[in-house]
Scaffold this active site. Structure first.
Site: not given
Length: 104
Positions: A79-81, A85
């Site tokens: 959910r936060d690619v 990251n």
């Protein structure tokens, strides 16, 4: 700890030449999740500095896509690619997906 346990279930071969190293624990009643330390720089820093060669970009994105495929097959959604990251390991060039804080 359900999310951390889901992370531990991801098969190691989904991350190329290394498994996702995660440790779960509890100290004084406080649960924790610890991931491996990866010495390197984020893909975001690389992109700020230069435009990488096509082949390097293709190999890096294929490795990240493979990691995400295994995560999804294990029921873990990152959910936060984003470039900050993804850490490029200095010694090996291995891309490592980090910051699973928002997993579902």
């Amino acid at each position: 700890l359900v999310d951390a346990e889901a992370l531990q279930s991801i098969p190691g071969d989904g991350f190329g030449d290394s498994s996702l190293r995660i440790d779960l624990g509890e100290v004084a009643g406080v649960a924790f999740v610890a991931m491996e330390y990866v010495e390197g720089e984020s893909l975001g820093a690389v992109l700020d500095r230069e435009i990488p060669a096509f082949d390097w970009t293709r190999r890096t994105l294929e490795a990240v896509a493979t990691a995400l495929e295994y995560c999804h097959a294990s029921g873990v959604i990152h959910r936060d690619v984003k470039p900050p990251n993804i850490v490029i390991e200095r010694k090996t060039g291995r891309p490592v997906l980090v910051d699973f804080g928002l997993i579902k």
